[in-house]
Every structure is written in structure tokens, then in C-alpha cells.
Write a protein that holds these residues in place. Structure first.
Motif, short mmCIF file in Angstrom:
data_model
loop_
_atom_site.label_atom_id
_atom_site.label_comp_id
_atom_site.label_asym_id
_atom_site.label_seq_id
_atom_site.Cartn_x
_atom_site.Cartn_y
_atom_site.Cartn_z
N HIS A 23 -31.32 -78.69 -7.23
CA HIS A 23 -30.34 -77.67 -7.66
C HIS A 23 -29.18 -78.27 -8.54
CE1 HIS A 23 -27.13 -74.69 -7.24
NE2 HIS A 23 -28.09 -73.80 -6.89
N PRO A 24 -28.75 -77.81 -9.27
CA PRO A 24 -27.70 -78.43 -10.34
C PRO A 24 -26.33 -78.92 -9.46
CG PRO A 24 -28.33 -76.24 -11.38
CD PRO A 24 -28.80 -76.56 -9.82
N SER A 25 -25.91 -78.06 -8.33
CA SER A 25 -24.96 -78.47 -7.82
C SER A 25 -24.74 -79.30 -6.59
CB SER A 25 -23.99 -77.37 -7.45
OG SER A 25 -24.53 -76.76 -6.38
N LEU A 129 -17.53 -76.26 -11.23
CA LEU A 129 -16.74 -74.94 -10.84
C LEU A 129 -16.95 -74.33 -12.66
CD1 LEU A 129 -13.57 -76.31 -9.55
CD2 LEU A 129 -15.33 -74.82 -8.48
N GLY A 130 -17.66 -74.92 -13.37
CA GLY A 130 -18.05 -74.11 -14.67
C GLY A 130 -17.57 -74.54 -15.84
N ALA A 131 -16.57 -75.62 -15.74
CA ALA A 131 -15.94 -76.20 -16.95
C ALA A 131 -16.72 -77.41 -17.23
CB ALA A 131 -14.52 -76.49 -16.63
N ARG A 206 -9.93 -71.15 -7.62
CA ARG A 206 -11.09 -71.28 -7.25
C ARG A 206 -10.72 -72.31 -6.01
NH1 ARG A 206 -15.83 -71.20 -9.73
NH2 ARG A 206 -16.76 -71.85 -7.66
N VAL A 358 -20.06 -74.37 -3.79
CA VAL A 358 -20.12 -75.20 -4.71
C VAL A 358 -18.84 -76.25 -4.83
CG1 VAL A 358 -20.24 -75.53 -7.28
CG2 VAL A 358 -21.74 -73.93 -6.17
N TYR B 162 -32.31 -66.20 -6.40
CA TYR B 162 -31.14 -66.32 -7.42
C TYR B 162 -31.07 -65.35 -8.59
CZ TYR B 162 -31.04 -71.32 -5.54
OH TYR B 162 -31.02 -72.22 -4.70
N GLU B 243 -24.48 -71.33 -13.61
CA GLU B 243 -25.71 -72.41 -13.59
C GLU B 243 -25.49 -73.33 -12.35
OE1 GLU B 243 -25.80 -75.30 -16.74
OE2 GLU B 243 -26.84 -76.70 -15.53
N GLN B 244 -24.19 -73.44 -11.84
CA GLN B 244 -24.11 -74.44 -10.62
C GLN B 244 -24.31 -73.56 -9.43
OE1 GLN B 244 -22.01 -74.41 -13.34
NE2 GLN B 244 -22.61 -76.40 -14.15
N GLU B 245 -24.22 -72.33 -9.49
CA GLU B 245 -24.56 -71.63 -8.07
C GLU B 245 -25.86 -71.09 -8.00
OE1 GLU B 245 -21.09 -68.78 -8.39
OE2 GLU B 245 -19.89 -70.53 -9.16
N LEU B 246 -26.28 -70.56 -9.15
CA LEU B 246 -27.43 -69.71 -9.20
C LEU B 246 -28.55 -70.06 -9.95
CD1 LEU B 246 -26.03 -66.30 -9.18
CD2 LEU B 246 -26.69 -67.39 -7.26
N THR B 247 -28.65 -71.57 -10.35
CA THR B 247 -29.58 -72.31 -11.30
C THR B 247 -29.35 -71.63 -12.49
OG1 THR B 247 -31.38 -71.03 -10.64
CG2 THR B 247 -30.82 -73.40 -9.54
N PRO B 328 -12.81 -73.08 -16.13
CA PRO B 328 -13.79 -73.05 -14.96
C PRO B 328 -14.11 -71.50 -14.89
CG PRO B 328 -11.81 -74.27 -14.56
CD PRO B 328 -11.50 -73.31 -15.79
N ARG B 329 -15.29 -71.47 -14.21
CA ARG B 329 -16.01 -70.14 -14.05
C ARG B 329 -15.00 -69.48 -12.83
NH1 ARG B 329 -20.32 -71.90 -12.57
NH2 ARG B 329 -21.03 -71.87 -14.73
N ARG B 331 -14.62 -66.75 -9.49
CA ARG B 331 -15.63 -66.49 -8.41
C ARG B 331 -15.76 -65.04 -8.39
NH1 ARG B 331 -12.61 -68.12 -3.57
NH2 ARG B 331 -11.89 -66.10 -3.35
#
Lengths: 373, 364, 151
Positions: A23-25, A129-131, A206, A358, B162, B243-247, B328-329, B331
Motif C-alpha cells: 500500500h502506498p502509505s 497527505l497528498g502534497a 489535516r 495516513v 478501495y 493515492e495514499q489512502e485508497l491506492t 495537500p489533500r 479529508r
């Protein structure tokens, strides 16, 4: 919901999801079984051991000189500090001390290791966190540190630079100059990091109030490093039980207040600055002399037990050697910081959202090979 | 040159229409053939557009991340995306065993169709429009929401947890952000008094709405950009494929060409959204005109209208790309909070302000 | 509190304990059956307040097993090592301490996994690192594996 099969839905409105082992995280082969109610986490069960190599058993079969190198493979991001812990434990058993020059070089390398580890963590936190962008900025400085290590130790990650009695080789002639350069570079870059991630509204949303860990829980779960210090628990081994000359340098132990992800983040960010301060104090004061104390070819520790703890980039690493007088340890135990920190994951993540999980995992800064050993 | 472009498209269309009618003498058949021609020309336009957007995104990302980006395939890496497409074409298109195969294969098609349909009323240049229908704006906002059905379909049929989570997120997100998008479009409709795209563009002949409409239009422009970034599932609102949460969210199980179609849809959506923003707020193909400065306006007219349109559109695309590589993403609950607690009330009040402004004639 | 004072306080309550001060820390050696009351005392008594269990492991001495608990008091900054002897190597059992120190949960599971010591009243006594169907306990001295090479 029959479309998704019975194994997926437990019938209580819960949704069981396997995060990992790929898994990526999860930053490695961690497997978390998560019970979800919608997006909210009800329960987490970590499944470990995907990268268990039984380093303790391997160490029991190796000599006191050789087992040190196996430990680089535990927490590969603070490989040097693991080596240092083992070297110190063996020195304790041999009742010798490393040479002054060796000790300072070790300490410098340890702080450089901490810096590169924290830089990687900072990039990965942004990534989680997506950044995506912080990752590249962190690697710019990290590469420079890795190059310094490469030049002196001949390796970038698992350096195997510590030996009982000091370090394996003397530092490269360029070492001092390059470290001074990197200090100047890093000082200016810390502001850049803050601008990129720390002050961001979304980032604060976040992380603030997410993944709360109370000081009592932090102690009870054996959390160490920035994970515990974010909750305001003093646990820096460099202050509590100084080793290798940490008592001679000036630095602060950074403590958080609220115990959420944001505080853990801020503690690590501040720790980087402290590491730079430590390096700055030492880099001009490397004593002359031998870098390694004279030791026998085959090391034999006196019968007894030796415990050495050090502060790795993730927390307290304990090396517990039980010797029966032979040339290899009778029993060796590594008390790894990540193993204990991971056990507190459930209290932190209960009731949070998947997105928070995450964030929590990235602020604990897990290194899975260290959990599994 | 401007003149040349205008004449060529209108006369070309009229010529095709006339000659086909003469040739076939069957109204239905002529319309069908014309639609096929229109669809084909759209495809011919879209594929290079997506190649370019893909390349642009990589270069923008690289530029922001202190690296070089693609630089090996073709001059300055410009053929990288072609190589990627070939790779995706050659890949095996897996369908999970337990998935609902019909829906699974249908989903990417629906997503692409939905975003291509939105292209119809967009005015690419002066007199260069596929379909100038009288409810153009309404058409856009209704057709663009078909895409979410494709996403939900993909998530549900994949037989993957996912994917399902991603699809649910995406459903909630798109349904909510549609409101803000709609309200900010309405503010321009109120000012223009028409929903026809060509009317909206022409109403900006003496200045773009973003300049004429004072602060309320500026606010609705900003809200439009934020909400439409969310609607096309781009970072920082890319929760559906976090991507980091749900692939990979709803398209976790897709591979090969089916995956490429989602990618295609993402880029077309990006273009469409930016084109709409450019049309509504920045005058579409209308050159930069200021009130009665005739000489200045003439100078501006020298640039072809298509260049004006594409320039504005790509400026907005560039901004949206910058969002992706800096933030960043959010929530999932914060995402919905942002919409329901902030954007929606603000845009409602804003519509009221715009209406008052339009009635009192306070705009330029 | 110095180790002398700790010794006095412990001796007052537990008669048959052995002290060992040859190492770095004060070691208290007790039998497995008495572990639980001693641990509760060490945790709860305000003069001790050993609130941080920083290492929990086991040593296989071939004839018997020894559980080793390293304790630290965050407040008083004193260390202590408690060693509990488990005589039965075939079916080793000892009371859990995971309700006192939550970190013991994972560490006891690790000891169970690698040494086969069963912790009574532990809520989740499963293997943690190895597979559920693994045969034997790798860190035992009598563990045999054909791939293992002793240098």
C-alpha cells in the motif's frame, strides 16, 4: 451488499479493509486490518512479520565484531545510530571507551543520520497527505548529506561505520568543509520547508487535533522519540542518559503540548534545527588523535548483562546483550522504537477517518524493518 | 487572418450542409452524417489536446519540483506521452473475475462520453462552435454531471473495497460541488440575461465580466475555479482516487486502455472546465477590449480569436495544475464542510449581490 | 530513590527475593508466581512509580527460562530490572503485565512467538511476527533448522 461477498461485510455495518502489505502509505510491508464504519475507523489490528528476518537469532550466531553490521538492516534510516548502540554496548562489556576523536565523529555521523532521516520523513509526510512537491525538496538536501556519508563511509544508507572502540576509518579530508556547507544550506532551507508545508491551511486542518495521544498513554505504550515528545513526554535519551559525549554539547529537548499530529510534526521539524546546532558545535572541534581504540582481534565480553540505549531518529533503541563469556552473544535483544510506537497506533487512530490514519502513520514515522526485525 | 478563420469555418459548415442536402435529399441522413463529422473532428482535436495536456502537466510538475521532467523521448521529451499511450494500448486490459463485467467495461466509456458531450456548446473561436443551443450553460451543467454515474459504476462494479470507497467519496463530492458551480454560473447568466454561449461571449465585447462585474463576479470566479477543481476530482480534491489512502480509488482495478480512458476523461474535463471559466468570466474568444478605446480594441483584434480563447483557457489550466502540485489533500469531511459551510452560503449571497447589481445597472 | 532504598522497601514486602547488583542496574530475581504482586507494587507505589517498561524479553538458559523486565520511572529517574524464573521449559507460563503497562501487549506476544512463553490473562495471545502455523520457537536454544549456520 451481497455483491461484495460475506467476508467483506461483517453484518454489523462494519467494513473490513486490509491496508497493506502493499500500500502506498504504509512505507513498507505493514499490514493493517481496519474495521470501518463508513469512513470512520472502529478498530485496527496490525499484522506484522512480513519482513521478519530474526536479526536477534542472527546476532547470536555472529561474533561481537560482526553482529553490529546486521543491525544496519533494522532501522535502515538510522543505520549508523543502530551501529553506534551496538558498539557502545560492546564497549560497555569490554570496559573500554572509544577514542575522543572516534566519539566525536560518531556523534557527527549520528546527527547527520538523524537529519537525513527526518528529511525523508518530512518529504513522506507531505506525500502521504497528498502534497507531492515537498518530497523533492527534501531529497535535494538529503542527497547532499548522503554524499557526505558516501565519501567518508563508502556507503549511503547502511554505512557500517561504527566499530567497538571508535569508527572504522578516519573521515575524508573534505568532510569538514562539506558539512559546513550543508549547515549553511540547511539553515536557509528550513524556512522554505515551512513555507511549503507547515503554514498551509489544508495541512494544518489535516494534522491539528488529529491522532491525539495522551502523555499517560505515550508512557504506557512505551512510545519514544518524537511520537512521545509530541505529547509532552520527556524521553530524549541524549538528555536522560547521555552517551558518546552528548553531555558536552548544547541542545534542547523539544517537547510538544497537544499530542496531535501537528505537534509531532513540529517536534521533528525543530529537532532538525537542533541537530544542525549540534553539528555546528562539533564540526570545528574534532579532536586530533586516533579514530579507533586498540582492541583485540577476537572480542570476548565478560560474563554478564549489558544494556545500552540510544536515541535513534525514531526513539529509544535498546540493545540488551547477555554474555556467557564466549565470542558471540548468548542472547541479544533489540528494543526497537517502532515496535512500541506502532502499538499505540490503535488509540491514536480510533474514531478517526481513513485520511487521518495516513497522517497518523506518517507522523509516527514508521520504518517497518525495525518493527519486524 | 482573423477574417480568414471566420469565413472559412462558417462557410465550410454551410457548404457541407448544402452539398449533403443536395446529394442525399434526406434530412435525417444528412444530420446523421453531419454529427459523425462533428464527432470525428472533435476526436481529432481532443487526442492531441490530451497529449499536450499530459505533457504540460508533467513539465509544470517538474518545474515546480525542481526537476527536469520528461526529456528523453522526442525533442524535449515531447513524445513521452505518445510512448505512454502506446504502452497503455499494449497492456492487458484486466477484468477482475468477480466484477460486474458489463458495468465494469461500460464505466470508462460513459465517463469519456460525458465529458466529450460538454464540448458541444463551447465557442473555440469567433463563429466556431459545434452547437450554439439556447440553453448552453444549463446544458453544460447538466451533462457534465453524467460523469459521476460512470465513476460510481466503476467503483461499484470493480469488486474492490478501495474502489467502492473512492466511488462513494466521489459521488458525495461531485453532487455537493455541483451547487457552487451552478450558482457561480448563474451570476453570469443574471448579468448577461441569456444562457446562450454566444450571447455570453458577445456581452463581454466592451470588457470581460471579471473586470466589469466588480467584486461579486470576482468572488464567483474564484468559487467557480475551486468548485470545478473539486468537480473534476483533481488535487487537492482528488479524494476519489486518493493515492495514499485508497491506492487509486475508483479506478484501482482498471488497466491498459480502460485506465487510459479515465486519464483521457480527466484531461478533457480539465480543458472543459477551464474553457467554461474562460468563456464565462474572461470573455471566451473575445479579445481584451476596454469600453470605448476604439484604437486599443482594434489592436487587440489583430490577434486571432482562437488564440485568445486558448490563451485564456491554458492560463486557467496552468493555475489548476499549480493547485495540484502545491496543496495537500483535504479529508472527506473537511471537503464537504468547505462546500456546505463556506462555498455554498457565500455563493448564495453572491448571487443576490450580482442580481442587485444587474437590476440597478451598477456594472460597466 | 537509590537502589539501597528500593531494596529495603521491596524486602519489607517480599521475603524471598534475591538481589543482583553486579550489572548496570539493580536486578530483582523472583519466582514466576510472585511476579504479578511485585509488578503491581512497583507500578503503583508512589516512591517507586515505575511507569515505563522499556524492555521486556526472555532468556533461554536451557535449564530454565528467565523473563526480564526493564523498568524506568519517568518521575524519579531510577531503573530496575525484574527477572522472573520459569522452571518449566516445556510448558512455560507466566502472568501477563499488559494491563499495567500497555506496551507489554506487543512485547509479550513477541516473547510468546519466539520463546513460547504463554502469558496468562493476556487478551490476544497470538503469534505476532511469525505465521500462525509456524512450528517451534526460534529463539530457544534447542530450536533446530537445517538452514541455520553457526559461524
Amino acid at each position: 451488499m451481497s455483491l461484495l461477498g460475506e467476508d467483506i461485510v461483517t453484518g454489523k455495518g462494519e467494513f473490513v479493509i486490509n491496508i497493506g502489505p502493499q500500500h502506498p502509505s504504509t512505507h513498507g510491508v505493514l499490514h493493517l486490518k481496519v474495521w470501518l464504519d463508513g469512513e470512520t475507523i472502529n478498530k485496527i489490528q496490525p499484522h506484522l512479520g512480513y519482513i521478519h528476518r530474526s536479526i536477534e537469532k542472527m546476532s547470536e550466531c555472529l561474533s561481537y565484531r560482526n553482529f553490529i553490521y546486521v543491525t544496519s538492516r533494522m532501522d535502515y534510516l538510522s543505520a549508523h545510530i543502530n551501529n553506534q548502540a551496538c558498539a557502545l554496548a560492546v564497549e560497555k562489556g569490554l570496559q573500554i571507551e572509544a577514542t575522543p576523536r572516534g566519539r566525536v565523529i560518531r556523534l557527527l555521523m549520528a546527527e547527520l543520520t538523524r537529519l537525513q532521516s527526518h528529511l525523508l520523513w518530512w518529504g513522506c509526510t507531505g506525500l502521504d497527505l497528498g502534497a507531492v512537491t515537498p518530497f523533492f525538496y527534501a531529497f535535494r538536501e538529503r542527497e547532499a548529506i548522503m554524499d557526505i556519508m558516501d565519501e567518508t563511509c563508502g556507503a549511503r544508507l547502511t554505512m557500517n561505520y561504527c566499530v567497538p572502540g571508535g569508527v572504522m576509518y578516519d573521515v575524508h579530508p573534505n568532510f569538514q568543509k562539506r558539512v559546513k556547507d550543508i549547515i549553511v544550506q540547511l539553515r536557509s532551507r528550513f524556512d522554505e520547508y515551512d513555507q511549503l508545508l507547515t503554514g498551509n491551511v489544508i495541512f494544518e486542518q489535516r494534522t491539528k487535533g488529529v491522532g491525539y495521544l495522551s502523555p499517560e498513554d505515550a508512557v504506557s505504550y512505551g512510545c519514544t522519540g518524537a511520537t512521545a515528545r509530541g505529547s509532552g513526554v520527556s524521553c530524549d535519551i541524549r538528555k536522560w542518559f547521555p552517551y558518546d559525549g552528548y553531555e558536552n554539547v548544547q541542545f534542547n529537548e523539544i517537547l510538544g503540548k497537544t499530542g496531535d499530529c501537528y505537534d509531532r510534526y513540529m517536534v521533528r521539524m525543530a529537532e532538525m534545527k537542533e541537530s544542525v546546532n549540534i553539528i555546528e558545535q562539533l564540526i570545528n572541534n574534532i579532536p586530533e588523535g586516533d579514530f579507533q581504540a586498540k582492541t583485540k582481534m577476537v572480542l570476548k565480553l565478560a560474563k554478564g548483562e549489558y544494556y545500552q540505549r540510544v536515541e535513534t531518529a525514531r526513539g529509544e533503541l535498546g540493545v540488551y546483550i547477555v554474555s556467557d563469556g564466549a565470542a558471540s552473544p548468548y542472547r541479544i535483544k533489540y528494543r526497537s522504537p517502532n515496535f512500541s510506537n506502532l502499538s499505540a497506533l490503535e488509540v491514536m487512530a480510533k474514531g478517526a477517518k481513513i485520511g487521518d490514519l495516513v497522517a497518523i502513520m506518517s507522523t509516527i514515522d514508521l520504518v517497518i524493518p525495525d518493527v519486524d526485525r | 487572418m482573423n477574417l480568414l478563420l471566420n469565413i472559412s469555418f462558417s462557410s465550410l459548415a454551410r457548404w457541407i450542409d448544402l452539398s449533403l442536402t443536395n446529394l442525399l435529399n434526406n434530412y435525417m441522413l444528412v444530420k446523421a452524417i453531419e454529427m459523425v463529422i462533428a464527432g470525428l473532428s472533435l476526436l481529432v482535436f481532443l487526442v492531441p489536446l490530451c497529449f499536450f495536456l499530459g505533457y504540460m502537466e508533467r513539465k509544470v510538475a517538474a518545474f515546480m519540483q525542481i526537476r527536469l521532467g520528461p526529456n528523453r523521448v522526442g525533442p524535449k521529451g515531447s513524445l513521452q506521452i505518445v510512448a505512454d499511450t502506446v504502452k497503455l494500448l499494449l497492456k492487458e486490459g484486466l477484468t477482475p473475475n468477480a466484477s460486474d463485467k458489463f458495468l465494469f467495461n461500460l464505466a470508462p466509456v460513459i465517463v469519456v462520453i460525458a465529458c466529450m458531450l460538454v464540448m458541444a456548446p463551447i465557442a473555440f473561436a469567433k463563429d466556431f462552435q459545434l452547437w450554439d443551443l439556447s440553453i448552453g450553460v444549463l446544458y453544460i451543467s447538466s451533462v457534465s454531471s453524467i460523469g459521476v454515474i460512470g465513476i460510481l459504476m466503476a467503483g461499484w462494479s470493480s469488486y474492490n473495497k478501495y474502489s467502492l470507497l473512492g466511488a462513494m467519496r466521489s459521488g458525495a463530492q461531485i453532487v455537493s460541488y455541483e451547487l457552487s458551480v451552478g450558482l457561480s454560473i448563474i451570476s453570469i447568466v443574471v448579468l448577461t440575461g441569456s444562457m446562450r454561449m454566444s450571447d455570453i461571449v458577445l456581452s463581454q465585447e466592451n470588457g470581460w465580466w471579471i473586470f466589469k462585474g466588480h467584486i461579486p463576479v470576482l468572488i464567483s470566479f474564484i468559487i467557480f475555479i475551486i468548485a470545478s477543481t473539486a468537480e473534476i476530482n483533481r488535487a487537492p480534491f482528488d479524494l476519489a482516487e486518493a493515492e495514499q489512502e485508497l491506492t487509486a480509488g475508483f479506478h484501482t482495478e482498471y488497466s491498459g486502455m480502460k485506465f487510459a480512458m479515465f486519464l483521457l476523461a480527466e484531461y478533457i474535463n480539465l480543458f472543459v472546465v477551464s474553457a467554461i471559466a474562460a468563456t464565462l468570466f474572461l470573455g471566451g474568444w473575445m479579445p481584451f477590449h476596454i469600453g470605448h478605446w476604439e484604437a486599443f480594441n482594434h489592436v487587440m483584434d489583430f490577434l486571432p480569436s482562437s488564440i485568445w480563447f486558448l490563451g485564456k483557457t491554458f492560463a486557467i489550466i496552468f493555475i489548476i495544475m499549480q493547485f495540484r502540485w502545491t496543496f495537500p489533500r483535504l479529508r472527506v469531511d473537511q471537503l464537504l464542510n468547505l462546500e456546505w459551510k463556506y462555498l455554498l452560503p457565500i455563493s448564495m449571497v453572491n448571487v443576490l449581490l450580482v442580481t442587485i447589481m444587474a437590476i440597478m445597472g451598477w456594472h460597466f | 530513590m537509590t537502589s539501597e532504598e528500593i531494596k529495603q522497601s521491596v524486602t519489607a514486602l517480599f521475603s524471598d527475593v534475591i538481589y543482583d547488583e553486579t550489572g548496570e542496574f539493580l536486578n530483582i530475581l523472583i519466582n514466576a508466581s510472585e511476579l504479578r504482586p511485585l509488578m503491581e507494587l512497583l507500578y503503583s507505589k508512589t516512591e517507586f512509580k515505575f511507569d515505563y517498561l522499556f524492555c521486556l524479553t526472555c532468556i533461554d538458559w536451557k535449564t530454565h527460562l528467565t523473563m526480564v523486565y526493564h523498568l524506568l520511572s519517568k518521575k524519579h529517574r531510577h531503573n530496575i530490572v525484574v527477572k522472573a524464573k520459569i522452571a518449566d521449559t516445556n510448558k512455560p507460563e507466566i502472568e501477563t503485565v499488559c494491563d499495567i503497562w500497555k506496551t507489554a501487549d506487543f512485547h509479550e506476544r513477541e516473547v510468546y512467538d519466539l520463546f513460547g512463553v504463554k502469558f496468562l490473562n493476556h487478551p490476544d495471545m497470538r503469534r505476532i511476527l511469525l505465521d500462525e502455523d509456524w512450528v517451534g520457537y526460534p529463539l530457544r536454544k534447542n530450536y533446530a533448522d537445517e538452514n541455520m549456520i553457526k559461524l
